[in-house]
Design an enzyme around this catalytic site. Structure first.
Site, PDB file in Angstrom:
ATOM      1  N   HIS A 255       0.828  -1.212   0.000  1.00 23.88           N
ATOM      2  CA  HIS A 255       0.000   0.000   0.000  1.00 23.88           C
ATOM      3  C   HIS A 255       0.862   1.262   0.000  1.00 23.88           C
ATOM      4  O   HIS A 255       0.369   2.335   0.336  1.00 23.88           O
ATOM      5  CB  HIS A 255      -0.911   0.014   1.225  1.00 23.88           C
TER       6      HIS A 255
ATOM      7  N   HIS B 288      -7.903  -3.994  -0.731  1.00 23.49           N
ATOM      8  CA  HIS B 288      -7.348  -5.278  -1.155  1.00 23.49           C
ATOM      9  C   HIS B 288      -8.215  -5.931  -2.220  1.00 23.49           C
ATOM     10  O   HIS B 288      -8.004  -7.090  -2.566  1.00 23.49           O
ATOM     11  CB  HIS B 288      -7.233  -6.240   0.036  1.00 23.49           C
TER      12      HIS B 288
END
Length: 335
Positions: A57, A219
């Site tokens: 991320h 995700h």
């Protein structure tokens, strides 16, 4: 998916190695661990801020360390929580006797491992407190807010937490102020195309060439609505309406606004989106105190955008404006 990497099994260690080498000597590894980084010169006699979660991320979490931000970062593998032992090692390296605040996204693996680390730290005489970020309005209804996921709102919460720690407050006060920032922060996103985990051949999810999904998780978790791609103005207006209704925000509120790219979103798109967001919020009587655009919480090369709003009062504004706040991701003033 083509990626400029070496061994997919070593991406986390190598991204941390690159970060430490780039910022030497400001940040250091802890022992032999290549997924824990702390400030090389830790301040004495104050609460420390430890953040972390899964890799993949970036710049979240590794580049949210710095003056007025986190004192230490630990990350697990791609989309995987750091282990309890990793978190404990980072906690022990940071603690200066005033305790350590944990701030991380509200995911089952992170919750379990940080909680286990907190128990182990207590056994060693280290005081900890936890703020789980749960800003994603798409992931649970308002009456189950503590079941929501943490996404781009991490940025604002960590910024406030770092300033509160730097101000020399006791752990209980740092926790209260950080939780207040979290509870006034809401995020909603839209996905246009998936990302790929290093070493994997399949995408994190599938979308048709003319499809988008409102509320897609960081995700690839399902969102609230999938449909045909719409113009940016319509998408931004829909997201803002969902955000405003959730807290709820109201005319007269003052907010910080983040327009976050998921990794493959161009700056052109982000500027188009922030322009519409600022216009729409003004029409609704909501004042934007500060706005940001950029890739802050990504999902590899996922295409899409999220909008985050944090409602301010005088106290939160004080810590948001805390002087010297500059995470490692800002390189211009670190020369």
């Amino acid at each position: 998916m083509k990626k400029l990497i070496n061994d997919p099994k070593n991406v986390v260690q190598e991204l941390f190695t690159g970060f430490v080498a780039m910022h030497h000597p400001k940040y250091s590894f802890v022992g032999d661990a290549k997924n824990i980084v702390v400030k090389s010169e830790l301040p004495e006699d104050r609460v420390m801020l430890l953040i972390g979660g899964g890799s993949g991320h970036e710049p979240l979490f590794i580049e949210f360390i710095g003056e007025g931000f986190a004192d230490g970062v630990c990350q697990g593998n791609v989309f995987a929580a750091p282990s309890p032992d990793t978190i404990l090692t980072a906690t022990k390296a940071l603690d200066k006797g005033k305790g350590v605040l944990y701030v991380y996204g509200n995911y089952a693996g992170d919750n379990m491992n940080f909680d286990m680390a907190a128990e182990l730290a207590e056994m060693e005489g280290i005081q900890t407190a936890t703020v789980r970020v749960w800003d994603d309005v798409a992931s649970a209804p308002p009456d189950a807010v503590n079941e929501r996921r943490g996404i781009a709102g991490d940025l604002f919460v960590i910024k406030v937490a770092g300033a509160a720690c730097d101000s020399g407050l006791e752990l209980s006060e740092v926790h209260r102020i950080t939780a207040k920032a979290r509870d006034n922060t809401r995020t909603m996103g839209v996905a246009l195309a998936p990302g790929y985990i290093p070493g994997e051949t399949k995408a994190t999810f599938e979308l048709g060439p003319d499809e988008m999904e409102i509320g897609m998780g960081l995700h690839g978790e399902p969102g609230v609505r999938r449909g045909k791609l719409k113009p940016a103005d319509e998408v931004v207006d829909e997201i803002i309406d969902l955000l405003i209704a959730d807290l709820p925000f109201a005319a007269g509120d003052e907010v910080c606004l983040l327009v976050n790219g998921y990794g493959a979103t161009t700056r052109m798109e982000l500027l188009i989106c922030v322009g519409r967001a600022l216009e729409t919020l003004k029409e609704k009587g909501i004042k934007v105190y500060h706005s940001l655009i950029g890739n802050y919480a990504t999902c590899q090369e996922m295409a899409g955008v999220s909008l985050t709003m944090m409602r301010l009062d005088d106290e939160l504004k004080k810590y948001y404006d805390y002087p010297g706040t500059c995470p490692a991701l800002c390189q211009l003033c670190q020369r």
